[in-house]
Scaffold this active site. Structure first.
Site, short mmCIF file in Angstrom:
data_model
loop_
_atom_site.label_atom_id
_atom_site.label_comp_id
_atom_site.label_asym_id
_atom_site.label_seq_id
_atom_site.Cartn_x
_atom_site.Cartn_y
_atom_site.Cartn_z
N GLY A 108 0.82 -1.21 0.00
CA GLY A 108 0.00 0.00 0.00
C GLY A 108 0.85 1.26 0.00
O GLY A 108 0.44 2.30 0.50
N ASP A 155 -1.59 10.74 -2.62
CA ASP A 155 -0.49 9.85 -3.03
C ASP A 155 0.19 10.35 -4.31
O ASP A 155 1.40 10.24 -4.46
CB ASP A 155 -0.99 8.40 -3.19
O1 PMV Z 1 -4.83 2.97 0.99
P1 PMV Z 1 -3.95 4.12 0.82
O2 PMV Z 1 -2.64 3.98 1.53
O3 PMV Z 1 -3.76 4.50 -0.61
O4 PMV Z 1 -4.62 5.35 1.53
C1 PMV Z 1 -5.91 5.76 1.25
C2 PMV Z 1 -6.22 7.03 1.96
C3 PMV Z 1 -7.65 7.49 1.80
O5 PMV Z 1 -7.76 8.74 2.46
C4 PMV Z 1 -8.61 6.52 2.42
C5 PMV Z 1 -8.01 7.67 0.33
C6 PMV Z 1 -7.46 8.90 -0.35
O6 PMV Z 1 -7.37 8.89 -1.59
O7 PMV Z 1 -7.13 9.89 0.31
#
Ligand code: PMV
Length: 322
Positions: A108, A155
């Site tokens: 992740g 991200d």
């Molecule tokens: O699952 P990850 O590590 O990509 O994190 C997702 C984080 C969320 O806030 C749930 C989704 C987002 O796009 O911000």
């Protein structure tokens, strides 16, 4: 230029997950695990992709067919990124792309976003588009939304800008913080999480109880804003307390699981200032902020609770030419 290699970092969410999907801020840091991508212009009107780590070998498509027909999972982000950046800047050449990853998509760490950002950066270099980080963010974020229809873009921002960022939904604010958390221990739960499923489950909770969920988001926002200040003041103990509070709110959203809770509880019992899940929940990773002298104890506690320690460095460089 006919050929270029670029790289972009993966990420770790520090504060504010889930709330950031709904117009609240988060704090994210980039890590030293990177995706590498080599791209070259070819004389054929084809898009060619080699991404053996995600099961893609000798994948070829006509440039005019980008985004059409069935696209294998491992090719989606790169193909749609090429389609979007080619359309936006009216490019038509053939392009051959090869990707290689430092890390498994299991953890992740954001391999899809990092590949997307690499693709856009490589096209920018090859065709001398001179795209800024913000330009790269915009096309890459559109690509992620085209594919998964959901996500705040945090991200994508981490992959493009690097460092540690205070980030508001869709990149409305992308503010660089001067450093990240020292001595952050990262524990992998051994369980692969599916971000979209978790976003949907939180949405269902919101639909059944909007007042409660909005209240949780607002509390997460307060914690995230305090965390930003405490990072700037280097108040690590206080920051640990904020992590514990953030984790409780994520539990109230129903996104934690017993394995993560156990790893977090044991890390705190072993002397961490604080700990929380990182990312969507449902698996993937937790993080614990530890006094330097307690690091080993905290790591052992996480291992005893069923986790695996991932040695990662924070606050690394954003997308760059290698
Ligand atoms: O699952 P990850 O590590 O990509 O994190 C997702 C984080 C969320 O806030 C749930 C989704 C987002 O796009 O911000």
């Amino acid at each position: 230029m006919k050929k270029v290699t670029v790289s972009a970092p993966g990420k770790l969410m520090l504060f504010g997950e889930h709330a950031v999907v709904y117009n609240h801020p988060c704090i994210v840091t980039s890590i030293n695990e990177r995706i590498y991508l080599t791209a070259e212009i070819t004389n054929f009107q084809n898009f060619e992709l080699q991404a053996p780590e995600v099961g893609i070998t000798n994948y070829t498509k006509n440039i005019n067919g980008l985004g059409k027909g069935k696209i294998p999972k491992g090719a989606k982000f790169v193909e749609i990124a090429v389609k979007n950046v080619f359309e936006k800047y009216s490019l038509k050449n053939g392009i051959k792309i090869t990707t290689q990853s430092d890390f498994s998509s299991e953890f992740g760490f954001g391999s899809s976003s990092a590949s997307t950002v690499c693709t856009v950066k490589a096209v920018s270099e090859l065709f001398k588009l001179n795209l800024s980080n913000k330009d790269i963010f915009e096309v890459s974020y559109k690509t992620v939304l085209d594919i998964q229809n959901k996500g705040s873009g945090f991200d994508v921002a981490a992959a493009a800008y690097g460092g540690t960022l205070y980030f508001l939904t869709e990149g409305k604010i992308i503010e660089a913080l001067p450093y990240s958390l020292p001595n952050l221990v990262v524990g992998y739960s051994g369980i692969k999480a599916d971000t979209v499923t978790l976003i949907n489950s939180v949405k269902d909770l919101f639909n059944s109880n909007p007042k409660m969920v909005e209240g949780i988001y607002e509390s997460i926002e307060l914690l995230t804003n305090s965390a930003k200040n405490e990072i700037l003041l280097k108040h690590w103990q206080l920051l640990g307390t904020l992590m514990n509070e953030n984790h409780k709110l994520l539990c109230a959203l129903g996104v934690s699981i017993p394995r993560l809770d156990e790893m977090i509880e044991q890390a705190v019992n072993a002397g961490a200032y604080g700990a929380k899940l990182s990312g969507a929940g449902g698996g993937d990773c937790m993080i614990a902020l530890s006094p330097k002298e307690k690091t080993k104890d905290v790591e052992n506690a996480i291992i005893n609770a069923g986790g695996k320690i991932l040695k990662v460095k924070m606050h690394t460089e954003g997308v760059k030419v290698e």
